[in-house]
Every structure is written in C-alpha cells, then in structure tokens.
Design an enzyme around this catalytic site. Structure first.
Site, PDB file in Angstrom:
ATOM      1  N   LYS A  38       0.848  -1.203   0.000  1.00 18.09           N
ATOM      2  CA  LYS A  38       0.000   0.000   0.000  1.00 18.09           C
ATOM      3  C   LYS A  38       0.877   1.243   0.000  1.00 18.09           C
ATOM      4  CE  LYS A  38      -3.960   1.962   2.547  1.00 18.09           C
ATOM      5  NZ  LYS A  38      -4.809   1.794   3.750  1.00 18.09           N
ATOM      6  N   SER A 113      -9.691   1.779   2.909  1.00 21.21           N
ATOM      7  CA  SER A 113      -8.856   2.560   2.005  1.00 21.21           C
ATOM      8  C   SER A 113      -7.805   1.726   1.280  1.00 21.21           C
ATOM      9  CB  SER A 113      -8.155   3.674   2.787  1.00 21.21           C
ATOM     10  OG  SER A 113      -7.268   3.104   3.741  1.00 21.21           O
ATOM     11  N   SER A 137      -9.838  -0.475   7.029  1.00 21.21           N
ATOM     12  CA  SER A 137      -9.263  -0.282   5.699  1.00 21.21           C
ATOM     13  C   SER A 137      -8.657  -1.524   5.066  1.00 21.21           C
ATOM     14  CB  SER A 137      -8.200   0.824   5.745  1.00 21.21           C
ATOM     15  OG  SER A 137      -8.843   2.060   5.896  1.00 21.21           O
TER      16      SER A 137
END
Ligand SMILES: [Zn+2]
Lengths: 433, 471
Positions: A38, A113, A137
């Site tokens: 990420k 996210s 997330s």
C-alpha cells in the site's frame, strides 16, 4: 535463487499508483513471491504518495520495518497500491490518482482505504499484499473484493515507516487470496521492532489449523441490527452455522458501546490526523511554495490546493475537536467511549473465544454512490470497534449477495491473532472442500 | 513596589544521543544537517523512541530538587507551524509532567537563605534552528542538527523578588545541574530562559528568548524600569509577551501573536505513558553544592565565603580539591581570590589551568621561596601562556628566568639603605610621625626588588634602619 521479478500487469482497475517492472528479490521464505505494498508504507527508492498530490514525487530514503522484513524474506516488491488519500475513505475514491475499480464488478468500488491492494490480489496480479487498517481499511476492501484481510492486534506489527493517519488505531496487515497466504505474510511482518514504542515483542509464528472443536463464538446482536442489509446478515449467519457444524458453539454477546463507536472513532482519527498531516507544508514535500507570500499564507494556499476535499474535511474536524474549549467535549469524551468499547469486548471475551459478524453492512457500493460523507462514515460501523479495542480481526469471504462478495468478520482477544486465523482457516477449508 | 519574578528554564540535557533517535548531540562544530535521521527530520512514518538516559537525567534533577515523581507521566504533542519544527508539533509533556513540587535554596538580596519553589520539570525535544542568511536574503535556511536534542524544562513559582535574585537562582540551578552531570553550561545555547515579571498589583509580562545568565538579569532590570516608568506616568502595564533583544539589552512587544496560539495538546499516541517513579530510589545522587560547601569548611577549615565561592562551580571545586593538599587555607585564598580574579579578568575557564602546575606554585608560596607579590607575577605568566594555548611552564622555571626568588636579607638591606638615602623628606616625615611615610619607603623598596621581598618584613627592617639612625 535470488533474481528479478518482471511485472507488467494489465491494470485496468487502477490498483497501482506505482509499478516496478523489474523487482529484485533474494532468497528466503517468500523468495520470488510478488507482493504489492500500500502506498502509505515507506519504500526506500520507490515513490510513496499516500494517494495524495502533496506527496507526489516523495521518495523515502528508508524502508518501513515491514518492507525490510519483506525484502529479507525474499519477496519481490512489485508496486505501490492505490488508496484513499492518506487512508481517509471507505471506497478508494478519494485517491488523487483516480479511483480503483472492483475486479469483481468494475462499476463497483473495491472498498477502502486499501482498495488498491485488495484489487491487486483479487485481479490476480499478486498473491498477497500489504494493507493498513485504521477503521476497517483492510477488512472492508477484502470483503468487497472477496479476499482475505487481517487487521492484527494493535502492537503486533511495527508501524515504523507507515505514514501515520491515526497512530493509536492503525496497523499494517496482510491481504491474500487464502487464509494460509495471509498467515504466511503475517509470519513475515509480525516481528519485533524496538523503533515502534507501541509494539509488544510477540512475533507471529503460526501455521493455521482447522480444528475449532469447542470454540465459543460470540454473536453480538449489534452486528446484525439496523443498517445491515438483511441478505448480508443472513449470509453471515449461514457462515457461522458452518463453524457450528465444525464443532464450535455460539453464545450471544453484546457490545453496547457500539452506539458511540463511530462518533468516538471519527473524533480520534481526525484529531490525530490533523496533527500528523500538519508537516506537509510545501517546505519539504510537494512542489515548492510561492516565496513571495508570507509563509503562513503560502502554507495555507498549498494545503488548500494539494489536499483533497475529504482530507481537508478531516483535518478541519480534528483541529476543531482538539481546540481549546472543545477538546473536553470531543477528544476527552471520545477516549471515554473508546474505553467503554474496550471493556465491552473484554466482557464479551469472557464468554466467547472469538466474536463473529459481517465485515461490512452491505456489499460493494457503486462508484460515486456514497457521495455524502456521513453515509460513507456509517458504513464503517462494523469495522471500527476492533480498531478502538485494539483487537485482531479478519475478514474471510463467505458467499455472495447479488453476485458480490460478502465478508465474514472474526474478532479475537488481544494478541490472539492465531485464533482468528484458525477460525477463518477452518471456515475456508470447509466451504472450499 | 514588590517585584515578582518566575522563570521557565530550558536546559539541554548532556546525553550522548537525541531524545527520540540515535543521532549524536555533539553537533556544534559540524556542518548543518549532518546529525539527522528520519526521526529527527520528522520524515513521514518515522517514530520516536525514548532515550532512557534523558529520563534518568530528568529524574536525577527531580531527586536533587526534592520533587515528587508521579506514578505516571505522559508525552503530548504541542501543535504549531514553524519551519524549524519538522513534524509541525513538538513532543513535550503537558498535563502529566515528569516531576512536580521541588525547591532550590538561594540567598536573597539581604544575604539570607530563601527557598524558590519549583513547580514542575518536564522533558521535551528541541526544535531545529533557522539560519538567516546575511544580506537581507529572501530566504532562510533550516538546520536540523539541534532538532530532537533533549530539553528539560524547569518551571519555578513566582518566588523571586529582584532581577539579582533571579540571576542567583540561575547560577545555583546551573551549579546543581552541573554537579548532577546532566548539563554542560559551556555549550553554546544550552540554556534558554523565559521570565515572567510583574510589579505587585500590576499585570504580568512574559519575556521570551533570553539565552544567557547575564541576559536574564539585564532583561528583568530593563522590565522593572520600563514597568515602573509606565506606572509613574499613570499608564498601565499590559499583559503581554515580549522578546529580549540581547544585543540592545531591551525587550520589545511580540504584539499579542504569542497569546493567540492554541497548541491543541493531546497525548502523543506514538509513545506509551511513562511509569518511572520506581527508578528514583535507584538513583545515587552525587554530593551537591550545599553538602560540599559544608564539607569544605569542616574538612579544610576554610571560611564560609571561600567554601561558597569554591563550591559554586563544579570544576572550580574539583580543582580546589586537587590542589588543597599543599595547604588547604593557602590554596583556598589562592584559588578563590587570586586565581578566580585573574581568570575572570582574562575571561578564561578553570579548565585551562593545569592543577599540577598550580600545585607547584602553591608549594613555592608555602615554602616562602617566593613572596605573594612574586606569586601573582608567576601566576600571570602561567595564565598568559595557557591562554595562548602553549604548554604551561613550571612556576619554578619562571621564578628562575625572571629572578623572582625571595630576596636575601643582605640583598634588601642594601636596597633599603639606598632608598632611605634617596628620600630624606620621607625619612623626615616618618620621624615626624606621619604613618604614610613608612609605607612609601617600603613601596619604593618593593619596586626596586620587584616584589621579591616580603612587605611586612620590609616594614620592620626599614623602621629599624631609620630608628637606629643608621643613615
Ligand atoms: Zn535523528
């Protein structure tokens, strides 16, 4: 068997912000395995943006602890995945680099996210990826994309190098197509790092086992109440039935503090974010500020221009919540609510070994569907309690509604990540067989 | 009109590494931005890791000042934008400081002992430093070498009653910190003071940005005068923050800017609460100034004044103990009075003086090989070579070279006779009972012998010579 991994995915779902076409790797337990990271996790020499224009072009001079561990384990870091700007969103639509699409249905969001990491795994670009989970997330996109995602116990994985959104809530965790892979990745990243003072020296060394006979599963009414799509609730109840079939027993539990969970969560995460993001001022990151302006003015204009709407909204909320005269009413109260939820879970875990419920109240939204912030915030209701309590929680695919994946969420006691992994593994083995 | 002063003192703790990272604190002679890492540069993702030594140093101070150490203290973020603050917040301690409620004993303006209460001490990180480019440049540079240096903030109650008391307090505090081995006052910028000052019944003014001991007294004296003048003219003192302009010796208004800040403090989520009350019992305090002063009087039989002066500076006290064995009383006079005076005159520190050579000088004095006057000359020679960075010559060699050995009896009877012969008027005056006349003659002989004769002995010989009518 060190070498390089050639990586050129057909990234139609916009899972990546940065890809590394030739990713070097070394020997080790993950030798030659492509892993996506990420884009809020620092990677030396690879741009790290947090999905924000304000960090565009920022190349960290150092590796996050987890990245160091990945490299040492032989993983090939093939790219940095798309995300809601600074993790602030539930759909990956707030990214400055455009939304990620759900590989299951391109008209749908992948969740957020860590939407880019989930999509990269679901699309088959990588077998595993790192996400981060501040209020769901990892678990939300895992549920929406039909993969496995684990939010570890707070303090189990070093946050060193994770660009902070809400320090007291977030953890880095594994995302993968199978529980076994998620567990393998967890074994690599959950290693003690003295640089993270909030960490405990409790490494994860675990191969999942499917034996859950006698496991007591708490089923909180609050996870099946108002706002939860009845078809999702039904699918999850069926999944819990499967676990019962494997010898687990269910017990009713209650988390009354859930009432205030969302409010507490949003006060805490925005407060911390308002402080964390203050350093992005155009002096050291992002394009140079206009030196003809006074520096306060220059900061203001640059931050107005380069932060997205949702980020600015949360910075404003957090700044307000910490202001003199308001901190007592908001920040202090949120801490009380947080303590209550933690105690609710402690109480529930006296009767139950794990707690089960849906990961998300619905299946994946259509792109653009959650245009008002409040309805987006509400969709976090089932994931934020685990962050407030600091407990481990995993999302494992448990069926579909309207052809879209549903996630079964399993939560455990602090530092009993192994137990939630085992339960998820038992379920996965059973339905796959 | 009573003057009321309270101080907030920031001292840099003399740890080897910074408060939250492993970077060295010894940056003063190095290039800008060479003592930095992701942590003290505030790079995204970096996390603080508390320096155990800094906590120990803070607790040492707490114990020495007789403070209470709460079961739990906590770090907090103080949020504000400034280019020298890389994270845009300072990690400090807010409502849960390291220690509270202590005392420091000082002398008041009448020489009586008095207590200054310490409100709290807490740990925090130093920001970086802005470097303004000379010549009115459009930009400033930032040096993060200082960023993350551990600071101990010490806050007093408003217990001081004059600028002089404030200076004495600071001197005392500095001495204690140096005795504790937690502070090096010789490091530039290692101490910074904010002072609160008011005249009884008037508003309080905060003076920020004072970076020297002398500056505190200067700034406060300026403020007392300024505030008294305001009141005399029938005006009011405004509650405000003022900056001290060290160079001009004045304070100027910060125009309310400082007061507008809302620092939005909240607990630092990257650090756990600090539970260190249990460490205090483990700390062995070194001998502190008061104890050492009492010991000096008892052990060396020296006066209160000498003991106070000698123990008022750690290095001076150590130096005295190194040389005292020759003759404690002689050593006390020569270190506390003569040497200290000569050092101050040259703006030198005691560290520059080799104790071994000074011991030799004391031995020459004690054996009466040289007179006091000659001793001063030898000492000056020694200090001048030290100040020039040259190795210090043995005092005996200086005595030989300069011919400063005590004059023999026959040597100076000769000179005495010569001087008496050359000054008949003075002899006349002496005989007429004018006391000053004898001193004049002795002075002349001293001059002739370049201090090699002992004045008391000379007085006797001169008087005898005249009285016996030898001339
Ligand atoms: Zn550093």
């Amino acid at each position: 068997m060190a070498g390089t991994f050639d990586f050129s995915p057909d990234d139609r779902c916009n899972a990546f912000i940065t890809t590394c076409s030739t990713a070097p790797f070394t020997d080790g337990p993950l030798a030659g395995t492509a892993v996506a990271v990420k884009d809020n996790i620092s990677t030396a020499g690879i741009q790290t943006t947090c999905g924000s224009r304000i960090l565009e072009g920022y190349v960290p001079p150092y590796d996050a602890h987890v990245v160091e561990l990945l490299r040492n384990a032989g993983a090939a870091i093939v790219g940095k995945t798309n995300m809601d700007e600074f993790g602030m969103g539930t759909t990956t639509e707030t990214s400055a680099f455009g939304p990620t699409r759900n590989p299951v249905d391109p008209e749908r969001v992948p969740g957020g996210s860590s939407g880019g990491s989930a999509a990269a795994v679901a699309a088959g670009f990588v077998p595993m990826a790192l996400g981060t989970d501040t209020g769901g997330s990892i678990r939300c996109p895992a549920a929406f994309c039909g993969i496995v995602g684990l939010k570890p116990t707070y303090g189990r994985v070093s946050r060193y190098g994770l660009i902070a959104y809400a320090n007291s809530l977030e953890q880095i965790g594994p995302m993968a197509r199978t529980v076994e892979d998620a567990s393998r990745l967890m074994s690599v990243i959950a290693r003690y790092d003295p640089r993270d003072s909030t960490m405990l020296d409790k490494p994860y060394d675990h191969g999942p086992t499917a034996d859950i006979a006698g496991l007591r599963i708490g089923v909180p009414e609050e996870y099946f109440g108002e706002g939860v799509d009845p078809r999702v609730a039904e699918t999850v109840r069926d999944a819990i039935g499967v676990l019962e079939g494997l010898g687990a027993e269910t017990v009713p539990v209650s988390i009354p503090g859930m009432r205030h969970a969302l409010a507490a969560y949003y006060v805490i995460c925005t407060s911390e974010a308002s402080s964390n993001l203050a350093r992005f001022d155009g002096v050291r990151y992002g394009p140079a500020v206009d030196t003809r302006k006074t520096w306060h003015e220059a900061y203001q204009d640059l931050r107005q221009e380069l932060f997205g709407t949702e980020v600015r909204r949360r910075i404003m909320l957090g700044t307000f919540a910490l202001s003199a005269g308001y901190a007592g009413r908001y920040y202090a109260k949120a801490q009380v609510a947080r303590r209550n939820i933690r105690e609710d879970f402690e109480r529930a875990f006296r009767d139950a070994d794990i707690i089960a419920g849906p990961t998300m109240p619905t299946v994946a939204f259509r792109l653009g569907e959650k245009s008002d912030p409040l309805s987006m915030y509400l969709s976090d209701i089932l994931t934020v309690p685990a962050n407030l309590a600091g407990i481990p929680a995993i999302s494992v695919p448990c069926g579909r509604v309207d052809g879209l994946p549903v996630g079964l969420q399993l939560m455990g006691r602090q530092f009993e990540d192994e137990r939630v992994v085992d339960a998820a593994f038992a379920y996965e083995q059973e339905v796959r067989a | 009109m009573k003057t009321i002063v309270g101080l907030e003192i920031h001292v840099q703790l003399a740890t080897a590494t910074k408060l939250f990272c492993g970077c060295s604190t010894d940056y003063r002679d190095d290039e800008p931005n060479t003592h930095c890492c992701p942590v003290c540069l505030g790079l995204p993702g970096a996390l603080p890791r508390l320096n155990r030594k800094a906590v120990e140093y803070g607790l040492r101070v707490a114990k020495a000042l007789d403070m209470k150490v709460p079961e739990e203290s906590e770090f907090a973020r103080k949020n504000y934008f400034y280019p020298d603050l890389p994270k845009a917040y300072q990690v400090t301690q807010y409502d849960k400081p390291l220690a509270v409620e202590g005392t420091v004993e000082i002398e008041d303006d009448e020489g009586h002992e008095k207590i200054v209460r310490i409100t709290r001490v807490h740990l925090e990180e130093d920001p970086g430093r802005l470097v303004h480019v000379a010549g009115g440049s459009k930009y400033s540079l930032v040096d993060y070498n200082r960023s993350g240096i551990p600071l101990l903030e010490i806050v007093t109650e408003p217990d001081m009653r004059s600028p002089q008391e404030a200076r004495r307090f600071l001197n005392k505090l500095r001495t204690i910190l140096e005795y504790l081995g937690v502070f090096d006052g010789d490091r530039e910028g290692s101490l910074r003071v904010d002072a609160n000052i008011s005249l009884e019944g008037s508003e309080r003014v905060e003076v920020k940005n004072i970076s020297s001991y002398k500056g505190v007294e200067k700034a406060l004296t300026f403020e007392v005068t300024r505030q008294k003048n305001l009141l005399r003219r029938g005006q009011k003192v405004t509650r405000e923050t003022r900056h001290f302009m060290e160079g001009r010796g004045i304070t100027t208004s910060a125009r309310g800017k400082e007061e507008e800040h809302d620092y939005r403090y909240f607990p630092e989520p990257d650090l756990r609460p600090l539970r260190v009350a249990g460490w205090v019992a483990e700390i062995d305090l070194p001998e502190l100034p008061v104890a050492r002063k009492n010991r000096f009087m008892a052990q060396y039989g020296i006066s209160l004044n000498h003991a106070r002066t000698l123990t008022g500076d750690l290095k001076l006290a150590d130096f005295y103990e190194e040389v005292a064995h020759v003759d404690p009383a002689l050593a006390a006079t020569w270190v506390a009075d003569t040497l200290l005076g000569e050092l101050n005159y040259r703006n030198m520190g005691i560290a520059a003086v080799p104790a071994e050579r000074f011991t030799e000088l004391l031995a020459l004095l004690r054996s009466k090989t040289i007179t006091d006057a000659a001793g001063v000359q030898v000492l000056r020679e020694m200090l001048d070579t030290c100040a020039a960075g040259k190795p210090c010559e043995p005092p005996a060699a200086i005595v030989d070279r300069e011919g400063l050995a005590r004059a023999t009896e026959s040597e100076f009877t000769e000179v005495v006779e010569k001087v008496i012969a050359a000054n008949p008027q003075a002899v006349e005056d002496y005989r007429a009972g004018k006391n000053g006349a004898l001193n004049y003659i002795v002075g002349q002989v001293m001059k002739e012998t370049r201090g090699r004769a002992d004045p008391r002995e000379l007085g006797r010989i001169v008087a005898e010579s005249i009285d016996t009518g030898g001339v």
